[in-house]
Scaffold this motif. Structure first.
Motif, short mmCIF file in Angstrom:
data_model
loop_
_atom_site.label_atom_id
_atom_site.label_comp_id
_atom_site.label_asym_id
_atom_site.label_seq_id
_atom_site.Cartn_x
_atom_site.Cartn_y
_atom_site.Cartn_z
N MET A 1 0.83 -1.20 0.00
CA MET A 1 0.00 0.00 0.00
C MET A 1 0.87 1.25 0.00
O MET A 1 2.01 1.23 0.44
N SER A 2 0.29 2.36 -0.50
CA SER A 2 1.01 3.63 -0.49
C SER A 2 0.73 4.36 0.81
O SER A 2 -0.01 3.89 1.67
N ASP A 3 1.32 5.54 0.94
CA ASP A 3 1.08 6.35 2.13
C ASP A 3 -0.31 6.97 2.11
O ASP A 3 -0.80 7.45 3.13
N VAL A 4 -0.96 6.99 0.94
CA VAL A 4 -2.31 7.54 0.81
C VAL A 4 -3.32 6.42 1.08
O VAL A 4 -3.26 5.38 0.44
N PRO A 5 -4.26 6.61 2.03
CA PRO A 5 -5.25 5.56 2.32
C PRO A 5 -6.05 5.16 1.08
O PRO A 5 -6.46 6.01 0.30
N GLY A 6 -6.22 3.86 0.90
CA GLY A 6 -7.04 3.37 -0.21
C GLY A 6 -6.31 3.23 -1.53
O GLY A 6 -6.93 2.89 -2.54
N LEU A 7 -5.01 3.48 -1.55
CA LEU A 7 -4.25 3.40 -2.81
C LEU A 7 -3.11 2.41 -2.68
O LEU A 7 -2.44 2.33 -1.65
N TRP A 8 -2.89 1.65 -3.77
CA TRP A 8 -1.74 0.77 -3.83
C TRP A 8 -0.48 1.57 -4.16
O TRP A 8 -0.55 2.62 -4.83
N ASN A 9 0.67 1.08 -3.72
CA ASN A 9 1.95 1.58 -4.21
C ASN A 9 2.19 0.86 -5.53
O ASN A 9 2.78 -0.24 -5.56
N GLU A 10 1.69 1.45 -6.61
CA GLU A 10 1.63 0.73 -7.89
C GLU A 10 3.00 0.28 -8.37
O GLU A 10 3.17 -0.86 -8.83
N GLN A 11 3.99 1.15 -8.27
CA GLN A 11 5.31 0.78 -8.77
C GLN A 11 5.88 -0.40 -8.00
O GLN A 11 6.47 -1.32 -8.58
N LEU A 12 5.69 -0.40 -6.67
CA LEU A 12 6.20 -1.50 -5.85
C LEU A 12 5.49 -2.81 -6.21
O LEU A 12 6.13 -3.86 -6.32
N THR A 24 -3.71 -7.79 -8.84
CA THR A 24 -3.67 -7.22 -7.48
C THR A 24 -4.16 -5.78 -7.48
O THR A 24 -4.96 -5.38 -6.62
N LEU A 25 -3.72 -4.99 -8.44
CA LEU A 25 -4.11 -3.58 -8.48
C LEU A 25 -5.60 -3.40 -8.72
O LEU A 25 -6.16 -2.36 -8.38
N ALA A 26 -6.26 -4.40 -9.30
CA ALA A 26 -7.70 -4.33 -9.54
C ALA A 26 -8.50 -4.50 -8.26
O ALA A 26 -9.69 -4.20 -8.24
N GLN A 27 -7.87 -4.97 -7.19
CA GLN A 27 -8.58 -5.15 -5.92
C GLN A 27 -8.60 -3.83 -5.16
O GLN A 27 -7.54 -3.30 -4.81
N LEU A 232 -26.02 22.98 -11.36
CA LEU A 232 -24.77 22.25 -11.16
C LEU A 232 -23.84 23.03 -10.24
O LEU A 232 -23.64 24.23 -10.42
N THR A 233 -23.27 22.34 -9.25
CA THR A 233 -22.28 22.97 -8.37
C THR A 233 -20.88 22.42 -8.61
O THR A 233 -19.90 23.15 -8.48
N SER A 234 -20.79 21.15 -8.97
CA SER A 234 -19.49 20.56 -9.29
C SER A 234 -19.70 19.20 -9.96
O SER A 234 -20.74 18.57 -9.80
N THR A 235 -18.68 18.78 -10.71
CA THR A 235 -18.65 17.42 -11.26
C THR A 235 -17.23 16.90 -11.08
O THR A 235 -16.28 17.67 -10.92
N ALA A 236 -17.09 15.58 -11.09
CA ALA A 236 -15.76 15.00 -10.95
C ALA A 236 -15.70 13.66 -11.68
O ALA A 236 -16.67 12.91 -11.71
N THR A 237 -14.55 13.38 -12.25
CA THR A 237 -14.27 12.10 -12.90
C THR A 237 -12.96 11.57 -12.35
O THR A 237 -11.97 12.31 -12.30
N LYS A 238 -12.96 10.31 -11.95
CA LYS A 238 -11.76 9.71 -11.35
C LYS A 238 -11.45 8.40 -12.05
O LYS A 238 -12.35 7.58 -12.28
N SER A 239 -10.20 8.18 -12.38
CA SER A 239 -9.76 6.94 -13.00
C SER A 239 -9.33 5.94 -11.92
O SER A 239 -8.62 6.30 -10.98
N VAL A 240 -9.80 4.68 -12.05
CA VAL A 240 -9.46 3.63 -11.10
C VAL A 240 -9.16 2.34 -11.87
O VAL A 240 -9.57 2.20 -13.02
N PRO A 241 -8.46 1.39 -11.26
CA PRO A 241 -8.23 0.09 -11.92
C PRO A 241 -9.55 -0.63 -12.17
O PRO A 241 -10.49 -0.53 -11.38
N LEU A 242 -9.62 -1.35 -13.27
CA LEU A 242 -10.83 -2.07 -13.63
C LEU A 242 -11.04 -3.26 -12.71
O LEU A 242 -10.13 -4.05 -12.48
#
Length: 355
Positions: A1-12, A24-27, A232-242
Motif C-alpha cells: 500500500m502507499s502512504d495515501v489511504p485506499g491506494l496501492w503503491n503501484e510501482q512497488l 492485485t491492483l484491480a482489488q 450544477l455545483t461541481s462534477t468530478a471524474t476519477k480513473s481507477v483500476p478495472l
C-alpha cells in the motif's frame, strides 16, 4: 500500500509481482485500517462454499470469474429452461455472442455501453443496470441471435432475424404467463424506482454517481453535484483500476462521499443507478471479499454528515453522471470541475429539469 489511504503503491506492486500486478491492483483497498484476510473470489461474499468450488471446477478452474450471485441471477429467472441453459452454456464459453438483432431492438444504445471482455462481465453489468423483466427479454434476443447464426452456419440458410426474434420473445412471454398460472405465485408488490431526476430540498446537495468500464484495465467514476434548484455545483471524474461492475459502482458511491467531505457538504442525497449497491449499503452487507471493505467505508463515511440519504434511480434519470463518468481525465488521477461546465453536461442537466 502507499502512504495515501485506499491506494496501492503501484510501482512497488509491479516490481514485485510483474505480469500478475494488474490482478492485485484491480482489488480496491479500504480507506480505514483493517486486518489482512484471505477470501474466496468465486462467491460474492468471499466465503468458501462447496457449491462454488464445483462451479469453478466445471467452468475451467481459476481463470473463471463466475460468482455464485451470477448463477443465481440466471436460475432465478422466470424464463423457459432452454433459455436458462443457453445463458449457462454461454458462461462456460460454448457459445459466442451475435449482435445482428440489437440494431432492431430498443436496447441498441444500452448494449453498446456493456463490457466486451467476456459474456460473463456483460451479463453481470446488465444484471445491475436493468430490471429482471428487461433482462429476460434481452436474454431472449441473445438466444434468437445465436439461433440465426447456427441456422446460417450449419443449415446454409439465413432466416429473417427480426421475425425469429419476435417468435422467441413471444415464446418467453407465453412461458411466463403459463408458469404464473400453474404455480399460482402470489403477486408481489414491485418496488418503485425513480425514472426522472428530482431536485433535493433546500440546503441539501444531490449527488448522482455512475461508473464506466473502460479499456486497458481502467474504469472511471463519475460524480455530479446539484443544489435544490437543480443548478450544477461541481462534477468530478476519477480513473481507477478495472474490477467487477458492482465493485466499480460501489467505488463511485464512496468517491462521492469523499468529495462531499472535501467540499464541506453536510446534507447530501446520493443517487446511483446500480440497485445492487444500494441494497448492500442499506442492508449493511458483510463479507470477506474486497467489495465489502468499500461498503464498510461508505457506512462509516455517511455518519460524518448531518444527513445522508441513498436512493436508486433508473439509468434514464442518471444521464448527467453517465456522461461525466465517460469524460477524459488524461494522465490525471481525477478531474474536478466547477463553473463553467462543458455545454454537453449543461444541456443534459437542463433536460432533467424540463422532463
Amino acid at each position: 500500500m502507499s502512504d495515501v489511504p485506499g491506494l496501492w503503491n503501484e510501482q512497488l506492486v509491479r516490481d514485485v509481482l510483474g505480469v500478475d500486478a494488474d490482478l492485485t491492483l484491480a482489488q480496491p483497498l479500504p480507506l480505514m485500517n483493517e486486518e489482512d484476510k484471505a477470501y474466496w473470489r468465486f462467491t460474492k461474499n468471499g466465503q468458501f462454499t462447496v457449491r462454488s468450488c464445483y462451479w469453478m471446477l466445471r467452468v475451467g478452474g481459476l481463470s473463471s470469474n463466475i460468482t455464485e450471485n451470477i448463477w443465481k441471477s440466471v436460475w432465478a429467472l422466470n424464463a423457459p429452461p432452454k433459455l436458462k441453459h443457453f445463458i449457462w452454456n454461454s458462461f462456460e464459453g460454448q457459445y459466442g455472442s451475435a449482435t445482428a438483432i440489437w440494431s432492431k431492438s430498443k436496447f441498441e444504445d444500452l448494449i453498446v455501453e456493456a463490457p466486451t471482455s467476456s459474456f460473463i462481465d456483460r451479463w453481470q453489468w446488465l444484471k445491475n443496470k436493468v430490471s429482471k423483466e428487461t433482462l429476460i427479454l434481452m436474454a431472449a434476443l441473445m438466444w434468437a441471435a445465436w439461433r440465426c447464426r447456427n441456422t446460417k452456419v450449419f443449415e446454409n440458410f439465413e432466416p429473417d432475424a427480426v421475425q425469429l426474434a419476435m417468435g422467441y420473445c413471444t415464446y418467453v412471454a407465453d412461458y411466463k404467463g403459463y408458469s404464473g398460472r400453474v404455480y399460482e405465485r402470489a403477486a408481489s408488490s414491485l418496488q418503485k424506482h425513480a425514472t426522472k431526476w428530482k431536485c433535493p430540498d433546500m440546503g441539501c446537495v444531490k449527488i448522482n454517481v455512475d461508473a464506466h468500464l473502460g479499456e486497458q484495465n481502467r474504469a472511471a467514476l463519475g460524480v455530479v453535484c446539484r443544489n435544490h434548484t437543480g443548478q450544477l455545483t461541481s462534477t468530478a471524474t476519477k480513473s481507477v483500476p478495472l474490477s467487477s461492475p458492482e465493485c466499480v459502482e460501489a467505488q463511485a458511491v464512496r468517491y462521492a462521499l469523499l468529495l462531499a467531505q472535501r467540499f464541506g457538504y453536510k446534507d447530501i442525497w446520493v443517487e446511483p443507478d446500480a440497485q445492487s449497491v444500494i441494497k448492500s449499503i442499506e442492508s449493511l452487507a458483510r463479507g470477506r471479499a474486497p467489495i465489502f471493505s468499500i461498503y464498510r467505508d461508505i457506512n462509516i463515511l455517511k455518519s460524518s454528515f448531518d444527513k445522508c440519504f441513498f436512493s436508486h434511480v433508473k439509468r434514464v434519470g442518471n444521464t448527467v453522471a453517465h456522461l461525466v463518468a465517460r469524460s477524459e481525465v488524461g494522465n490525471a488521477p481525477e478531474v474536478v470541475r466547477f463553473s463553467p461546465f462543458p455545454q454537453s453536461i449543461v444541456t443534459l442537466a437542463t433536460l432533467d429539469l424540463s422532463s
